[in-house]
Design an enzyme around this catalytic site. Structure first.
Site, PDB file in Angstrom:
ATOM      1  CG  HIS A 161     -19.438  45.261 -42.032  1.00 16.24           C
ATOM      2  ND1 HIS A 161     -18.344  45.733 -42.725  1.00 16.24           N
ATOM      3  CD2 HIS A 161     -19.491  43.930 -42.286  1.00 16.24           C
ATOM      4  CE1 HIS A 161     -17.770  44.721 -43.382  1.00 16.24           C
ATOM      5  NE2 HIS A 161     -18.448  43.609 -43.128  1.00 16.24           N
TER       6      HIS A 161
ATOM      7  CB  SER B 131       3.121  29.197 -36.432  1.00 17.60           C
ATOM      8  OG  SER B 131       3.188  29.228 -37.837  1.00 17.60           O
TER       9      SER B 131
ATOM     10  N   GLY C  15      -9.472  31.652 -42.533  1.00 22.90           N
ATOM     11  CA  GLY C  15     -10.238  32.077 -43.704  1.00 22.90           C
ATOM     12  C   GLY C  15     -11.717  31.736 -43.625  1.00 22.90           C
TER      13      GLY C  15
ATOM     14  CG  ASP D 291     -13.060  39.945 -35.279  1.00 20.32           C
ATOM     15  OD1 ASP D 291     -14.291  40.004 -35.161  1.00 20.32           O
ATOM     16  OD2 ASP D 291     -12.472  40.086 -36.365  1.00 20.32           O
TER      17      ASP D 291
HETATM   18  C1  GLA Z   1     -14.363  41.381 -39.403  1.00 18.09           C
HETATM   19  C2  GLA Z   1     -13.657  42.458 -38.589  1.00 18.09           C
HETATM   20  C3  GLA Z   1     -14.527  42.928 -37.430  1.00 18.09           C
HETATM   21  C4  GLA Z   1     -15.919  43.318 -37.916  1.00 18.09           C
HETATM   22  C5  GLA Z   1     -16.498  42.228 -38.810  1.00 18.09           C
HETATM   23  C6  GLA Z   1     -17.796  42.642 -39.426  1.00 18.09           C
HETATM   24  O1  GLA Z   1     -14.523  40.244 -38.632  1.00 18.09           O
HETATM   25  O2  GLA Z   1     -12.441  41.959 -38.089  1.00 18.09           O
HETATM   26  O3  GLA Z   1     -13.892  44.013 -36.786  1.00 18.09           O
HETATM   27  O4  GLA Z   1     -15.912  44.566 -38.553  1.00 18.09           O
HETATM   28  O5  GLA Z   1     -15.603  41.860 -39.846  1.00 18.09           O
HETATM   29  O6  GLA Z   1     -18.779  42.745 -38.474  1.00 18.09           O
END
Ligand code: GLA
Length: 388
Positions: free
Chosen positions: A36, A69, A126, A176
């Site tokens: 976060h 998919s 998930g 990510d």
């Molecule tokens: C998810 C979001 C990321 C990041 C994380 C927490 O994976 O996609 O952008 O904010 O939560 O670190």
């Protein structure tokens, strides 16, 4: 992986009646530390994992996009002229959202050819391992090449994030997609989410006799609703009460002043982000200077901060982390957005099977369903696997 590449190509051919132009892949990710912090313009240190999403793609001669998919029965079809966030729904919003977002970053959607896509994946959905970023990044590199856009991986990460934020509706950060596109074998991606400067830092796990176990609790989460957006809002409220553009501008030394300005809950949210940024910097430095054996306490402290200050853990994640810590792990923490998903444990290889047994034992003692526990290694980011 080589079998899967051909399987994806063959399924494409069965579905669409011709050869794909190529097969591209992108990995899921594990965040080693920095949770976060991305949407607060801070620091993260994720790595791409050896679980990948594969995309077979063939350009068409007309302006139709069709996506299929392994995880859905229907083939979704749309005219490129109709590509707009409001027209995209369900799983197809990820690949088609990327096509739409490329239009925001220079693709001329009135001129590019349509395409057929078939997607398959070994990234668990998930589990907090970014199965969605893996789809976005694989589609982004595929279309980037077939549409001859020549966008840099860093730009493609922003494209994927735009798709996720606007087409899917999840207010997530840039971590990510960056990990999925920029990852390197045996390395972490140390990313400054303000400048988007990335540095590849060797993890050296194998040389140190260590591995990273993922403990997927099976507790499901979604970031499109609920807690994730609430936490993001608290961070923004905290930054604005402190008079800064983002929490990146607050340091550990500022926390005493912050305590006097903020209500208790907002203060704890802010303290998590501020101390977590420092822990990412400390982890990057420790990895460079002393190697992975020395980062355990930083991982443990990160988990405590998420559990107590940011309040995004759940009992299953806490149990996984505590069991790992008391059964030989060097460090452990929940990873990803929280409210479910997976924990990671950094563990000496020779203790890893004992740890798995201990975790299963603890989960059954508590009456929780058994987690899915597996080792991950740090892998390369998105690339073309086969063809053009
Ligand atoms: C998810 C979001 C990321 C990041 C994380 C927490 O994976 O996609 O952008 O904010 O939560 O670190």
């Amino acid at each position: 992986m080589s079998d899967m590449r051909h399987d994806v190509q063959n399924t494409f051919e069965e579905l669409f009646g011709r050869r794909a132009d190529g097969v591209w892949s992108a990995p899921g990710r594990v965040n080693l530390i920095g949770e976060h912090t991305d949407y607060n313009q801070g620091f993260v240190l994720p790595f791409a994992i050896n679980r990948r999403t594969l995309v077979a793609l063939g350009a068409r001669t007309d302006r139709v996009a069709r996506v299929a998919s392994e995880f859905a029965d229907e083939v979704v079809e749309i005219d490129l002229a109709d590509l707009a966030p409001d027209n995209l729904h369900g799983w197809a919003a990820y690949p088609l959202g990327v096509a739409w977002a490329l239009g925001q970053f220079g693709a001329d959607l009135a001129a590019v050819p349509g395409f057929d896509i078939y997607i398959d994946s070994t990234v668990p959905v998930g589990a907090g391992l970014s199965s969605s970023a893996a789809i976005e990044s694989a589609v982004a590199v595929a279309l980037n090449e077939v549409w001859r856009l020549d966008l840099a991986p860093r730009t493609l990460a922003t494209v994927g994030q735009r798709a996720e934020n606007v087409a899917v509706g999840a207010p997530t950060g840039i971590m990510d997609q960056s990990a999925s596109l920029l990852g390197r074998r045996d390395s972490g991606v140390f990313l400054d989410c303000r400048s988007l400067e990335a540095e590849i830092i060797p993890l050296g796990l194998e040389a140190a006799g260590l591995e990273i176990l993922v403990i997927d609790t099976g507790v499901s989460h979604t970031h499109a609703t609920g807690g994730y957006a609430e936490r993001r809002a608290s961070c923004e409220a905290g930054a604005s009460a402190l008079g800064v553009e983002s929490l990146r501008d607050v340091t550990v030394d500022d926390l005493d002043r912050a305590r006097n300005v903020l209500d208790d809950e907002t203060f704890r949210r802010v303290r998590h982000v501020v101390t977590e940024n420092q822990r990412v910097l400390d982890t990057a430095r420790t990895l460079r200077e002393h190697g992975p054996t020395a980062i355990g306490e930083l991982l443990d402290a990160s988990h405590r901060s998420m559990r107590d200050d940011f309040e995004i853990s759940v009992p299953e994640l806490d149990l996984a982390v505590e069991t790992a810590q008391t059964n030989g792990a060097i460090g452990a923490r929940m990873t990803g957005g929280g409210f479910g998903g997976a924990a990671i444990a950094l563990v000496p290889s020779e203790l890893s099977s004992r740890l798995r047994v201990a975790i299963d034992g603890a989960f059954s003692e508590h009456g929780y369903s058994l987690p899915d526990t597996f080792t991950v290694t740090a892998a390369d980011g998105a690339f073309r696997e086969l063809g053009l």
